[in-house]
Design a protein around this motif. Structure first.
Motif, PDB file in Angstrom:
ATOM      1  N   GLU A  29      37.252   6.857  90.927  1.00 56.20           N
ATOM      2  CA  GLU A  29      38.283   7.754  91.149  1.00 56.20           C
ATOM      3  C   GLU A  29      37.956   9.133  90.733  1.00 56.20           C
ATOM      4  N   ARG A  30      38.781   9.828  91.696  1.00 57.35           N
ATOM      5  CA  ARG A  30      38.585  11.354  91.448  1.00 57.35           C
ATOM      6  C   ARG A  30      39.614  11.949  90.507  1.00 57.35           C
ATOM      7  N   LEU A  31      39.216  12.288  89.243  1.00 58.59           N
ATOM      8  CA  LEU A  31      40.145  12.601  88.152  1.00 58.59           C
ATOM      9  C   LEU A  31      39.878  14.192  87.994  1.00 58.59           C
ATOM     10  N   VAL A  32      40.810  14.784  87.978  1.00 60.05           N
ATOM     11  CA  VAL A  32      40.988  16.410  87.938  1.00 60.05           C
ATOM     12  C   VAL A  32      41.964  16.657  86.828  1.00 60.05           C
ATOM     13  N   VAL A  33      41.193  17.263  85.918  1.00 58.69           N
ATOM     14  CA  VAL A  33      41.951  17.769  84.762  1.00 58.69           C
ATOM     15  C   VAL A  33      41.999  19.159  84.632  1.00 58.69           C
ATOM     16  N   ASP A  34      43.407  19.541  84.329  1.00 61.30           N
ATOM     17  CA  ASP A  34      43.648  20.953  83.903  1.00 61.30           C
ATOM     18  C   ASP A  34      43.959  21.110  82.669  1.00 61.30           C
ATOM     19  N   CYS A  35      43.297  21.830  81.789  1.00 64.63           N
ATOM     20  CA  CYS A  35      43.599  22.230  80.319  1.00 64.63           C
ATOM     21  C   CYS A  35      43.458  23.647  80.239  1.00 64.63           C
ATOM     22  N   ARG A  36      44.533  24.002  79.586  1.00 65.55           N
ATOM     23  CA  ARG A  36      44.496  25.638  79.286  1.00 65.55           C
ATOM     24  C   ARG A  36      44.532  25.610  77.922  1.00 65.55           C
ATOM     25  N   TRP A  37      44.670  24.721  76.970  1.00 66.27           N
ATOM     26  CA  TRP A  37      44.561  24.704  75.479  1.00 66.27           C
ATOM     27  C   TRP A  37      43.027  24.734  74.944  1.00 66.27           C
ATOM     28  N   SER A  38      42.760  25.926  74.451  1.00 66.86           N
ATOM     29  CA  SER A  38      41.142  26.082  74.244  1.00 66.86           C
ATOM     30  C   SER A  38      40.712  24.988  73.446  1.00 66.86           C
ATOM     31  N   PRO A  39      41.003  24.427  72.177  1.00 63.75           N
ATOM     32  CA  PRO A  39      40.699  23.579  71.306  1.00 63.75           C
ATOM     33  C   PRO A  39      40.412  22.385  71.932  1.00 63.75           C
ATOM     34  N   VAL A  64      45.228  15.058  85.419  1.00 63.96           N
ATOM     35  CA  VAL A  64      45.610  15.005  84.026  1.00 63.96           C
ATOM     36  C   VAL A  64      45.873  16.521  83.729  1.00 63.96           C
ATOM     37  N   GLU A  65      47.058  16.541  83.219  1.00 66.53           N
ATOM     38  CA  GLU A  65      47.402  18.100  82.639  1.00 66.53           C
ATOM     39  C   GLU A  65      47.511  18.034  81.182  1.00 66.53           C
ATOM     40  N   VAL A  66      46.679  19.027  80.357  1.00 69.57           N
ATOM     41  CA  VAL A  66      47.111  18.893  79.010  1.00 69.57           C
ATOM     42  C   VAL A  66      48.025  20.306  78.820  1.00 69.57           C
ATOM     43  N   GLU A  67      49.439  20.026  78.290  1.00 67.99           N
ATOM     44  CA  GLU A  67      50.285  21.224  78.327  1.00 67.99           C
ATOM     45  C   GLU A  67      50.131  21.548  76.672  1.00 67.99           C
ATOM     46  N   PRO A  68      50.172  23.181  76.703  1.00 65.81           N
ATOM     47  CA  PRO A  68      49.940  23.614  75.493  1.00 65.81           C
ATOM     48  C   PRO A  68      51.297  23.863  74.827  1.00 65.81           C
ATOM     49  N   GLN A  69      51.940  22.732  74.564  1.00 67.64           N
ATOM     50  CA  GLN A  69      53.178  22.588  73.855  1.00 67.64           C
ATOM     51  C   GLN A  69      53.290  21.507  73.148  1.00 67.64           C
ATOM     52  N   HIS A  70      54.147  21.377  72.147  1.00 68.31           N
ATOM     53  CA  HIS A  70      54.468  20.319  71.057  1.00 68.31           C
ATOM     54  C   HIS A  70      55.682  19.690  71.048  1.00 68.31           C
ATOM     55  N   ARG A  71      56.599  19.886  72.171  1.00 66.19           N
ATOM     56  CA  ARG A  71      57.833  19.325  72.189  1.00 66.19           C
ATOM     57  C   ARG A  71      57.603  17.832  72.696  1.00 66.19           C
ATOM     58  N   PRO A  72      58.544  17.162  71.993  1.00 69.32           N
ATOM     59  CA  PRO A  72      58.633  15.703  72.833  1.00 69.32           C
ATOM     60  C   PRO A  72      59.007  15.641  74.188  1.00 69.32           C
ATOM     61  N   ARG A 119      50.714  13.833  82.095  1.00 71.62           N
ATOM     62  CA  ARG A 119      50.851  15.200  81.344  1.00 71.62           C
ATOM     63  C   ARG A 119      50.844  14.706  80.048  1.00 71.62           C
ATOM     64  N   ALA A 120      50.061  15.573  79.127  1.00 68.58           N
ATOM     65  CA  ALA A 120      49.706  15.115  77.807  1.00 68.58           C
ATOM     66  C   ALA A 120      50.328  16.368  76.797  1.00 68.58           C
ATOM     67  N   ARG A 121      50.711  15.975  75.599  1.00 69.37           N
ATOM     68  CA  ARG A 121      51.175  16.993  74.700  1.00 69.37           C
ATOM     69  C   ARG A 121      50.645  16.349  73.347  1.00 69.37           C
ATOM     70  N   TRP A 122      50.192  17.365  72.478  1.00 67.72           N
ATOM     71  CA  TRP A 122      49.552  16.996  71.098  1.00 67.72           C
ATOM     72  C   TRP A 122      50.755  16.964  70.231  1.00 67.72           C
ATOM     73  N   ARG A 123      51.172  15.912  69.715  1.00 61.02           N
ATOM     74  CA  ARG A 123      52.190  15.863  68.743  1.00 61.02           C
ATOM     75  C   ARG A 123      51.817  14.708  67.746  1.00 61.02           C
TER      76      ARG A 123
END
Length: 333
Positions: free
Chosen positions: A12-22, A47-55, A99-103
């Motif tokens: 599968e072609r998996l495209v990742v977009d992550c602007r959160w450097s850690p 896959v998008e890693v969102e730089p926010q921590h809200r639920p 969409r992924a959020r670090w919580r």
């Protein structure tokens, strides 16, 4: 630092977009040198890693299970697989959007600090591997704990539980001019195997230190997929000299199935896949691992390769095996 790039994962072609450097640094490392430019590429999994921590807002959503909610063809997983990330997975036409959020709860936050190798593996699993594995399963591909490599004109599929020496043997074959699609995890449609991108973990790898005294390195000369022409079951016997003997197909299939279910890399995948299948109504609630292994063992000649204290010494025996004519000539579909 950010990541916006493409991996071909499990076909599968998996495209990742992550602007959160850690996290971007972890994902860049987890791609093991296989990242490709994403511009103009139509993704199968995004896959998008969102730089926010809200639920995620799940008002009006239906509880699916403990830690999971569903609405239409969207599923929210809280603290997915114990990684500390909440995931919102949505099926839109022919694409899986994540969409992924670090919580992290307190326990996962502490574990991320104290158990670094565990944390790195979990982040790779929930962001780079499991979504692609599940989407591949939606199209009939089945996960296996195995690796395929070219040896001359032959393509053995190397199976066996972790710790038998598969990675060491495969890397020696690659250093000898072979090409591999994976050393550890792949999926199959019953004919081809499609590799899952991840660093190889071996003794003396030279990269990030991992469990069992191993360290990481990229897999050289990697290809996206291979079509195996034989099944080689590995087993380890201390003090033994490398040897090869024909394997009963039923026993070979059992080894492939058992190795897959024993794999720590997939331990958290089974409930992940079941939750998405139940929530979206797509794909099997449980991948047909046994059926896929039995089909491969039926179609491919099977042999057992016994390895001793140094798995790399088995390469000569493996070369001797693949140089012999294939005894079983049943036509493959």
């Amino acid at each position: 630092m950010g990541v916006r790039a493409l991996l071909v994962q499990a076909g599968e072609r998996l495209v990742v977009d992550c602007r959160w450097s850690p996290v971007a640094r972890l994902l860049a490392e987890g791609g093991a040198g296989a990242w490709r430019p994403a511009d103009g590429t139509e993704a199968d999994v995004r896959v998008e890693v969102e730089p926010q921590h809200r639920p995620f807002d799940i008002r009006g959503w239906r509880p699916l299970a403990r830690g999971a909610h569903v609405r239409d063809r969207s599923v929210v997983l809280h603290n997915a697989c114990g990684s500390g990330f909440d995931l919102c997975l949505t099926v839109v036409a022919e694409q899986l959007q994540v969409r992924a959020r670090w919580r992290p709860p307190a326990r996962e936050r502490i574990a991320a600090l104290l158990l670094r190798s565990r944390f790195h593996l979990l982040v790779r699993a929930v962001l780079l591997q499991y979504p692609a594995l599940w989407w591949a399963g939606h199209y009939g591909r089945v996960p296996l704990h195995a690796g395929a490599v070219t040896l001359g004109r032959s393509v053995p599929l190397l199976a066996g539980p972790g710790g038998t020496g598969r990675s060491t043997l495969l890397l020696r074959a690659v250093a000898d001019g072979g090409r591999a699609c994976a050393d550890n995890l792949c999926v199959t449609d019953g004919r081809d195997v499609f590799g899952l991108v991840e660093p190889v973990r071996v003794e003396g790898g030279g990269g990030r230190r991992m469990a069992y005294g191993r360290s990481e390195r990229p897999l050289p000369s990697r290809v996206d997929s291979l079509r195996p022409d034989r099944l080689v079951v590995l087993c380890r016997r201390p003090g033994a000299r490398p040897s090869v003997r024909p394997a009963d197909p039923a026993r070979a299939a059992r080894s492939l199935v058992a190795g897959t279910y024993m794999a720590g890399e997939l331990r958290r995948y089974w409930p992940f896949a079941a939750a998405l299948a139940l929530g979206t109504g797509l794909g099997p609630a449980h991948p047909p691992v046994t059926g896929a292994a039995q089909e491969l063992a039926r179609l491919l000649p099977a042999d057992e390769l016994v390895l001793g204290d140094r798995p790399d010494e088995g390469l000569a025996a493996l070369y001797g095996l693949v140089s012999r004519p294939v005894a079983r000539t049943e036509e493959r579909p």
